[in-house]
Motif scaffolding. Structure first.
Motif, mmCIF file in Angstrom:
data_model
loop_
_atom_site.group_PDB
_atom_site.id
_atom_site.type_symbol
_atom_site.label_atom_id
_atom_site.label_comp_id
_atom_site.label_asym_id
_atom_site.label_seq_id
_atom_site.Cartn_x
_atom_site.Cartn_y
_atom_site.Cartn_z
ATOM 1 N N CYS A 1 3.367 3.289 -5.841
ATOM 2 C CA CYS A 1 2.970 3.153 -4.608
ATOM 3 C C CYS A 1 3.052 4.644 -3.039
ATOM 4 C CB CYS A 1 3.886 2.609 -3.481
ATOM 5 S SG CYS A 1 3.634 1.975 -1.855
ATOM 6 N N LYS A 2 2.207 4.944 -2.801
ATOM 7 C CA LYS A 2 2.800 5.958 -2.104
ATOM 8 C C LYS A 2 2.130 5.917 -0.070
ATOM 9 C CE LYS A 2 -0.371 10.596 -0.294
ATOM 10 N NZ LYS A 2 1.113 11.183 -0.336
ATOM 11 N N PRO A 3 3.751 5.850 0.046
ATOM 12 C CA PRO A 3 3.664 5.764 1.562
ATOM 13 C C PRO A 3 2.312 6.410 2.868
ATOM 14 C CG PRO A 3 5.175 6.178 0.938
ATOM 15 C CD PRO A 3 4.627 6.190 0.001
ATOM 16 N N ILE A 4 2.117 5.363 3.809
ATOM 17 C CA ILE A 4 1.903 6.285 4.348
ATOM 18 C C ILE A 4 2.867 7.536 5.249
ATOM 19 C CG2 ILE A 4 1.037 7.363 7.473
ATOM 20 C CD1 ILE A 4 -0.164 4.173 6.651
ATOM 21 N N SER A 5 2.016 9.274 5.416
ATOM 22 C CA SER A 5 3.287 9.820 5.630
ATOM 23 C C SER A 5 3.778 9.422 6.887
ATOM 24 C CB SER A 5 2.645 11.494 5.804
ATOM 25 O OG SER A 5 3.533 12.366 6.189
ATOM 26 N N GLY A 6 5.407 9.871 7.161
ATOM 27 C CA GLY A 6 6.416 9.830 7.997
ATOM 28 C C GLY A 6 6.321 8.561 8.375
ATOM 29 N N SER B 1 7.237 5.363 -4.122
ATOM 30 C CA SER B 1 8.097 4.211 -4.553
ATOM 31 C C SER B 1 7.650 3.772 -6.194
ATOM 32 C CB SER B 1 8.190 3.576 -4.108
ATOM 33 O OG SER B 1 9.173 2.626 -4.233
ATOM 34 N N THR B 2 8.028 3.645 -6.870
ATOM 35 C CA THR B 2 8.399 2.645 -7.826
ATOM 36 C C THR B 2 8.451 1.113 -8.288
ATOM 37 O OG1 THR B 2 9.157 3.657 -9.662
ATOM 38 C CG2 THR B 2 7.475 4.419 -9.389
ATOM 39 N N GLN C 1 -2.241 2.906 -3.483
ATOM 40 C CA GLN C 1 -1.542 1.964 -4.856
ATOM 41 C C GLN C 1 -1.985 2.377 -6.183
ATOM 42 O OE1 GLN C 1 -0.264 -2.297 -2.206
ATOM 43 N NE2 GLN C 1 0.678 -2.352 -4.734
ATOM 44 N N SER C 2 -1.454 2.215 -7.478
ATOM 45 C CA SER C 2 -2.117 2.164 -7.837
ATOM 46 C C SER C 2 -0.850 2.065 -9.478
ATOM 47 C CB SER C 2 -2.459 4.020 -8.684
ATOM 48 O OG SER C 2 -0.658 4.504 -8.404
ATOM 49 N N PRO C 3 -2.014 1.352 -10.725
ATOM 50 C CA PRO C 3 -3.485 1.044 -10.999
ATOM 51 C C PRO C 3 -3.763 0.038 -9.829
ATOM 52 C CG PRO C 3 -1.916 -0.090 -12.340
ATOM 53 C CD PRO C 3 -0.980 0.583 -11.650
ATOM 54 N N ARG C 4 -4.682 -0.461 -9.558
ATOM 55 C CA ARG C 4 -5.517 -1.904 -8.934
ATOM 56 C C ARG C 4 -5.372 -2.827 -10.240
ATOM 57 N NH1 ARG C 4 -6.826 -3.330 -5.151
ATOM 58 N NH2 ARG C 4 -9.118 -3.237 -5.033
ATOM 59 N N MET D 1 12.810 5.181 -5.491
ATOM 60 C CA MET D 1 11.905 5.337 -3.866
ATOM 61 C C MET D 1 12.603 6.920 -4.145
ATOM 62 S SD MET D 1 10.973 5.017 -0.347
ATOM 63 C CE MET D 1 8.666 5.419 0.617
ATOM 64 N N PRO D 2 12.113 7.603 -5.211
ATOM 65 C CA PRO D 2 12.612 9.099 -5.465
ATOM 66 C C PRO D 2 12.768 10.147 -4.635
ATOM 67 C CG PRO D 2 10.972 8.669 -6.789
ATOM 68 C CD PRO D 2 10.661 7.553 -6.147
#
Lengths: 112, 109
Positions: A23-28, A75-76, A6-9, A69-70
Protein backbone atom coordinates in the motif's frame (compact mmCIF):
# COMPACT_ATOMS: atom_id res chain seq x y z
CA UNK A 1 -3.66 13.28 -6.52
CA UNK A 2 -3.10 9.59 -7.31
CA UNK A 3 -5.09 8.33 -4.36
CA UNK A 4 -4.21 5.31 -2.25
CA UNK A 5 -2.43 2.70 -4.35
CA UNK A 6 -2.56 -0.99 -3.55
CA UNK A 7 -0.86 -3.92 -5.20
CA UNK A 8 -1.49 -6.48 -6.39
CA UNK A 9 -5.15 -6.10 -7.37
CA UNK A 10 -5.66 -9.83 -7.32
CA UNK A 11 -3.64 -12.55 -5.63
CA UNK A 12 -4.25 -16.28 -5.89
CA UNK A 13 -2.07 -18.52 -3.78
CA UNK A 14 -2.00 -21.95 -2.26
CA UNK A 15 -2.52 -22.67 1.38
CA UNK A 16 0.71 -22.41 3.33
CA UNK A 17 2.31 -19.82 1.07
CA UNK A 18 3.40 -16.38 2.19
CA UNK A 19 1.39 -13.44 0.88
CA UNK A 20 2.47 -9.81 0.92
CA UNK A 21 0.07 -6.98 0.18
CA UNK A 22 1.35 -3.48 -0.49
CA UNK A 23 0.00 0.00 0.00
CA UNK A 24 1.11 3.52 -0.86
CA UNK A 25 -0.94 6.10 1.07
CA UNK A 26 -1.81 9.58 -0.15
CA UNK A 27 1.13 11.92 0.34
CA UNK A 28 0.72 13.95 3.52
CA UNK A 29 -1.68 11.54 5.16
CA UNK A 30 -0.30 10.50 8.53
CA UNK A 31 -2.80 7.77 9.34
CA UNK A 32 -2.86 4.44 7.53
CA UNK A 33 -5.40 1.67 8.07
CA UNK A 34 -5.68 -1.93 6.89
CA UNK A 35 -9.21 -3.34 6.59
CA UNK A 36 -10.46 -6.75 5.52
CA UNK A 37 -13.84 -7.25 3.85
CA UNK A 38 -15.79 -10.50 3.65
CA UNK A 39 -19.47 -11.25 3.14
CA UNK A 40 -19.73 -12.82 6.56
CA UNK A 41 -17.88 -10.23 8.65
CA UNK A 42 -18.13 -7.06 6.60
CA UNK A 43 -15.37 -4.45 6.87
CA UNK A 44 -13.05 -5.22 9.77
CA UNK A 45 -10.22 -3.00 10.96
CA UNK A 46 -7.03 -5.03 11.24
CA UNK A 47 -4.42 -2.47 12.25
CA UNK A 48 -3.66 1.21 11.94
CA UNK A 49 -0.55 3.37 11.97
CA UNK A 50 0.05 6.99 12.89
CA UNK A 51 3.24 8.58 11.59
CA UNK A 52 4.49 5.09 10.63
CA UNK A 53 4.02 3.72 14.16
CA UNK A 54 1.53 0.89 14.76
CA UNK A 55 -1.07 2.19 17.20
CA UNK A 56 -3.68 -0.54 17.43
CA UNK A 57 -3.31 -4.07 16.08
CA UNK A 58 -6.11 -5.59 18.13
CA UNK A 59 -7.97 -6.52 14.95
CA UNK A 60 -5.17 -8.67 13.55
CA UNK A 61 -6.69 -12.14 13.59
CA UNK A 62 -3.65 -14.10 14.69
CA UNK A 63 0.12 -14.30 14.64
CA UNK A 64 0.11 -15.32 11.01
CA UNK A 65 -0.67 -11.70 10.17
CA UNK A 66 1.88 -8.92 10.43
CA UNK A 67 2.03 -5.35 9.14
CA UNK A 68 4.83 -2.85 8.75
CA UNK A 69 5.20 0.75 7.72
CA UNK A 70 8.90 1.42 7.14
CA UNK A 71 8.29 4.96 5.89
CA UNK A 72 5.50 7.46 5.26
CA UNK A 73 4.88 6.26 1.72
CA UNK A 74 4.76 2.48 2.07
CA UNK A 75 3.11 -0.22 4.12
CA UNK A 76 2.85 -4.00 3.86
CA UNK A 77 0.48 -6.58 5.24
CA UNK A 78 1.93 -10.07 5.33
CA UNK A 79 0.21 -13.40 5.91
CA UNK A 80 2.44 -16.36 6.63
CA UNK A 81 1.34 -19.09 6.27
CA UNK A 82 -1.86 -18.31 4.39
CA UNK A 83 -5.06 -20.34 4.89
CA UNK A 84 -8.27 -20.58 2.83
CA UNK A 85 -10.19 -18.63 5.48
CA UNK A 86 -7.94 -15.63 4.78
CA UNK A 87 -9.63 -15.23 1.40
CA UNK A 88 -11.10 -11.72 1.36
CA UNK A 89 -10.65 -8.27 -0.09
CA UNK A 90 -8.00 -6.33 1.80
CA UNK A 91 -8.26 -2.55 1.74
CA UNK A 92 -5.71 0.01 2.70
CA UNK A 93 -6.96 3.49 3.63
CA UNK A 94 -5.29 6.70 4.66
CA UNK A 95 -6.28 10.09 6.05
CA UNK A 96 -5.11 13.20 7.77
CA UNK A 97 -6.48 14.32 11.14
CA UNK A 98 -9.78 14.77 9.30
CA UNK A 99 -12.11 11.80 9.85
CA UNK A 100 -12.57 11.07 6.11
CA UNK A 101 -10.99 7.80 5.04
CA UNK A 102 -9.59 7.44 1.52
CA UNK A 103 -9.57 3.82 0.44
CA UNK A 104 -7.43 2.10 -2.14
CA UNK A 105 -9.03 -0.22 -4.71
CA UNK A 106 -8.22 -3.25 -2.60
CA UNK A 107 -6.46 -6.56 -3.11
CA UNK A 108 -8.71 -9.57 -3.72
CA UNK A 109 -6.94 -12.51 -2.09
CA UNK A 110 -7.90 -16.09 -2.86
CA UNK A 111 -6.20 -18.88 -0.95
CA UNK A 112 -6.83 -22.36 -2.34
CA UNK B 1 -18.75 -5.05 21.96
CA UNK B 2 -19.57 -2.94 18.96
CA UNK B 3 -22.68 -3.35 16.85
CA UNK B 4 -24.06 -1.32 13.97
CA UNK B 5 -27.29 -2.52 12.41
CA UNK B 6 -28.52 -1.67 8.93
CA UNK B 7 -31.12 -3.27 6.66
CA UNK B 8 -29.46 -5.74 4.36
CA UNK B 9 -31.20 -4.61 1.20
CA UNK B 10 -33.44 -1.80 -0.03
CA UNK B 11 -35.07 -1.48 -3.44
CA UNK B 12 -36.46 1.64 -5.09
CA UNK B 13 -37.20 3.10 -8.51
CA UNK B 14 -35.48 5.93 -10.32
CA UNK B 15 -36.55 9.34 -9.12
CA UNK B 16 -37.74 8.07 -5.76
CA UNK B 17 -36.49 8.87 -2.26
CA UNK B 18 -34.99 6.19 -0.03
CA UNK B 19 -33.88 6.20 3.59
CA UNK B 20 -31.26 3.82 4.97
CA UNK B 21 -31.26 3.51 8.73
CA UNK B 22 -28.41 2.74 11.09
CA UNK B 23 -28.65 1.95 14.78
CA UNK B 24 -25.49 1.56 16.77
CA UNK B 25 -24.22 0.33 20.09
CA UNK B 26 -20.56 1.12 20.58
CA UNK B 27 -18.15 1.61 23.45
CA UNK B 28 -17.44 5.16 22.33
CA UNK B 29 -19.09 7.60 19.95
CA UNK B 30 -17.57 10.63 18.29
CA UNK B 31 -19.56 10.77 15.08
CA UNK B 32 -21.33 8.84 12.32
CA UNK B 33 -20.09 8.59 8.74
CA UNK B 34 -21.59 7.13 5.58
CA UNK B 35 -19.69 5.43 2.77
CA UNK B 36 -20.78 4.20 -0.64
CA UNK B 37 -19.30 1.13 -2.32
CA UNK B 38 -20.04 -0.03 -5.85
CA UNK B 39 -19.53 -3.71 -6.67
CA UNK B 40 -15.84 -4.41 -7.06
CA UNK B 41 -14.92 -0.91 -5.95
CA UNK B 42 -13.58 0.85 -2.89
CA UNK B 43 -15.70 2.52 -0.21
CA UNK B 44 -15.95 6.26 -0.79
CA UNK B 45 -16.92 8.88 1.75
CA UNK B 46 -20.38 10.45 1.49
CA UNK B 47 -21.25 12.27 4.69
CA UNK B 48 -20.40 12.84 8.34
CA UNK B 49 -22.46 13.84 11.37
CA UNK B 50 -20.60 14.89 14.48
CA UNK B 51 -23.59 16.60 16.04
CA UNK B 52 -27.31 15.88 16.13
CA UNK B 53 -29.29 17.03 13.15
CA UNK B 54 -29.32 16.97 9.40
CA UNK B 55 -26.38 17.41 7.04
CA UNK B 56 -27.15 17.97 3.36
CA UNK B 57 -24.81 17.36 0.44
CA UNK B 58 -26.58 17.63 -2.88
CA UNK B 59 -29.02 14.75 -3.35
CA UNK B 60 -27.74 13.06 -0.19
CA UNK B 61 -28.59 13.99 3.38
CA UNK B 62 -27.61 12.36 6.64
CA UNK B 63 -29.22 12.63 10.05
CA UNK B 64 -28.02 11.80 13.54
CA UNK B 65 -29.74 11.46 16.91
CA UNK B 66 -27.19 10.61 19.55
CA UNK B 67 -29.81 10.18 22.27
CA UNK B 68 -31.44 7.44 20.17
CA UNK B 69 -28.15 5.97 18.91
CA UNK B 70 -29.64 6.30 15.45
CA UNK B 71 -28.86 7.83 12.14
CA UNK B 72 -29.99 7.62 8.56
CA UNK B 73 -28.88 8.39 5.04
CA UNK B 74 -31.48 9.92 2.75
CA UNK B 75 -31.02 9.67 -1.00
CA UNK B 76 -33.27 11.81 -3.17
CA UNK B 77 -33.97 11.79 -6.92
CA UNK B 78 -32.54 8.30 -7.17
CA UNK B 79 -30.49 7.45 -10.23
CA UNK B 80 -29.40 4.07 -11.56
CA UNK B 81 -25.82 4.89 -10.63
CA UNK B 82 -26.87 5.04 -6.97
CA UNK B 83 -27.18 1.23 -6.98
CA UNK B 84 -24.44 0.29 -4.55
CA UNK B 85 -23.84 -0.76 -0.96
CA UNK B 86 -24.02 1.88 1.75
CA UNK B 87 -22.22 1.60 5.06
CA UNK B 88 -22.61 3.58 8.23
CA UNK B 89 -19.49 3.86 10.36
CA UNK B 90 -18.98 5.06 13.91
CA UNK B 91 -15.91 6.89 15.09
CA UNK B 92 -15.42 5.10 18.38
CA UNK B 93 -12.50 7.22 19.47
CA UNK B 94 -8.77 6.58 19.25
CA UNK B 95 -9.03 7.27 15.50
CA UNK B 96 -10.98 4.06 14.84
CA UNK B 97 -13.91 3.71 12.46
CA UNK B 98 -16.18 0.70 12.99
CA UNK B 99 -18.35 -0.13 9.98
CA UNK B 100 -21.91 -1.41 9.85
CA UNK B 101 -23.02 -4.49 7.99
CA UNK B 102 -23.93 -2.52 4.87
CA UNK B 103 -27.16 -1.99 2.93
CA UNK B 104 -27.41 -3.00 -0.69
CA UNK B 105 -29.51 -0.48 -2.63
CA UNK B 106 -31.03 -1.63 -5.90
CA UNK B 107 -32.46 1.11 -8.11
CA UNK B 108 -34.69 -0.03 -10.96
CA UNK B 109 -35.92 1.94 -14.00
Amino acid sequence: DAGVIQSPRHEVTEMGQEVTLRCKPISGHDYLFWYRQTMMRGLELLIYFNNNVPIDDSGMPEDRFSAKMPNASFSTLKIQPSEPRDSAVYFCASRTADITLHFGNGTRLTVT
Amino acid sequence: GQSLEQPSEVTAVEGAIVQINCTYQTSGFYGLSWYQQHDGGAPTFLSYNGLDGLEETGRFSSFLSRSDSYGYLLLQELQMKDSASYFCAVNTGFQKLVFGTGTRLLVSP
